[in-house]
Scaffold this active site. Structure first.
Site, PDB file in Angstrom:
ATOM      1  N   HIS A   1      34.062 -29.166 -26.517  1.00  3.28           N
ATOM      2  CA  HIS A   1      35.048 -29.594 -27.499  1.00  3.28           C
ATOM      3  C   HIS A   1      35.228 -28.479 -28.527  1.00  3.28           C
ATOM      4  O   HIS A   1      34.270 -28.117 -29.221  1.00  3.28           O
ATOM      5  CB  HIS A   1      34.588 -30.873 -28.198  1.00  3.28           C
TER       6      HIS A   1
ATOM      7  N   GLY B   1      36.656 -40.572 -25.847  1.00  3.36           N
ATOM      8  CA  GLY B   1      36.467 -41.647 -26.798  1.00  3.36           C
ATOM      9  C   GLY B   1      35.551 -42.741 -26.322  1.00  3.36           C
ATOM     10  O   GLY B   1      34.835 -42.616 -25.333  1.00  3.36           O
TER      11      GLY B   1
ATOM     12  N   GLU C   1      29.724 -42.188 -19.595  1.00  2.00           N
ATOM     13  CA  GLU C   1      28.805 -41.798 -20.666  1.00  2.00           C
ATOM     14  C   GLU C   1      28.472 -43.031 -21.494  1.00  2.00           C
ATOM     15  O   GLU C   1      27.356 -43.534 -21.455  1.00  2.00           O
ATOM     16  CB  GLU C   1      29.429 -40.704 -21.543  1.00  2.00           C
TER      17      GLU C   1
ATOM     18  N   ASP D   1      29.091 -29.281 -24.473  1.00  2.00           N
ATOM     19  CA  ASP D   1      29.708 -30.425 -25.134  1.00  2.00           C
ATOM     20  C   ASP D   1      30.141 -30.046 -26.559  1.00  2.00           C
ATOM     21  O   ASP D   1      31.313 -29.812 -26.809  1.00  2.00           O
ATOM     22  CB  ASP D   1      28.777 -31.632 -25.134  1.00  2.00           C
TER      23      ASP D   1
END
Length: 355
Positions: free
Chosen positions: A45, A190, A220, A297
């Protein structure tokens, strides 16, 4: 096959050698040659790459409070999301995002990165014009990063579950304007355990029709059913997907279909997605024949680097060559980039690197 149950931490020292999911994983000493071996990162990200010094500089420039440095300890995924939101609101302008991308490209290149697929979120606060301007700035920055650091970059913008559906469809339309110009996919992230995925089917179709394959987060916060759901919606790759280990039939299907999962080993551990007293899902999945790329991540939030993650993966039994091969299989860059990365892999790891 040992099937980990997610979100629980046993009292005993785990087989992989850590004591608690908030601990740093073992950091293996690497030679300079090992640190600079070629690496592909498919799940990072952009907002979570901004190191504290740059974050503070951006905050002061916008006359915003400087976000507190995170301890890297979170109660669960949703606690992490709240922290992530508080930190990343400091990025306000296309220039902020441009600086973030160039900074991370330089950092990752020092760790051997040769291809990155950064994720950037479409925020409703940006508006559609702001979103378009942001993507234009990132496309330009990606070209500069290639020239300056030798790293190819395929941008993979996304929206978040829970966002207004009409906005997400408009955001997808904007992103397709940049297909073939540096934007290579479109995603959905999200709180998969709190917001449904199916309302975004039309968004996925709009992106796909505009040349952007679907690369969602799943598996996840929610279990195997979330992975099956995004596969049914046409996902070409799954970000995370590690809770597939709870369903051996799904694991076998992923292996048979050659679906690449983008695994973030430290993140999985820190957020309680992986149990400390059982084999890490990365080990379980790769042992079952599932191709798993290795990524950070949110490296600034977790205080890790890409080299750290590759070293941790190697500690878990996934060699750099194997991680690179999975990244190569899952990448969404153009044919020329793929061909270049095949050669890079063959030179670094030998002729066994799959194309």
């Amino acid at each position: 096959m040992v099937i980990p149950r997610v979100g629980e931490v046993g009292p005993d020292r785990g087989a992989a050698g850590w004591t608690h999911p908030f601990d740093h994983p073992p950091r293996t000493a690497m030679t300079p040659a090992q640190r600079h071996t070629p690496k592909i990162e498919l799940h990072v990200h952009l907002e979570g790459t901004v190191r504290p010094a740059l974050l503070a500089e951006l905050a002061r420039g916008h006359r915003l409070p400087v976000p507190a440095e995170t301890s890297g300890r979170f109660d669960d995924l949703y606690d992490f999301i709240a922290t992530w939101n508080a930190m990343t609101t400091v990025l306000r302008t296309p220039q902020d995002y441009r600086r973030a991308l160039l900074a991370y490209a330089a950092e990752a290149a020092r760790d051997g990165a040769v291809h990155l697929e950064p994720i950037v979120d479409a925020e409703e606060r940006l508006g559609l014009d702001g979103w378009a301007n942001l993507l234009a700035a990132l496309v330009d920055a990606a070209a500069e990063a290639r020239e300056s650091y030798g790293v190819s970059i395929g941008l993979t913008p996304q929206v978040c579950r829970g966002h207004d559906v009409e906005f997400t469809e408009s955001a997808a339309r904007v992103a397709t304007r940049f297909a073939g110009q540096g934007v290579v996919g479109f995603g959905l992230s999200g709180a998969e355990g709190r917001h449904p995925t199916t309302p975004y089917r039309r968004m996925v179709e709009l992106a796909r029709d505009g040349g952007l394959p679907f690369v969602p987060h799943a598996g996840e916060a929610a279990g195997p059913e979330a992975v099956r759901e995004v596969l049914a919606m046409g996902a070409v790759r799954v970000r995370h997907g590690v809770r597939a280990v709870e369903d051996p039939e799904l694991v076998a299907e992923l292996a048979a279909r050659g679906v690449v999962l983008d695994v973030t080993p430290t993140s999985n551990l820190r957020l309680g997605v992986a149990r400390a007293d059982l084999p890490h899902p990365l080990t379980v999945l790769t042992d079952a024949g599932v191709a798993c790329s290795v990524s950070t991540d949110d490296p600034a939030i977790f205080d890790i680097t890409l080299a750290d993650e590759y070293a941790f993966a190697a500690h878990l039994g996934v060699t750099p060559a194997t991680a690179y091969a999975a990244g190569l299989r899952g990448m969404l860059g153009d044919a020329a980039d793929h061909a270049r990365l095949v050669v890079v892999g063959e030179q670094a790891y030998g002729g066994g690197t799959p194309s």
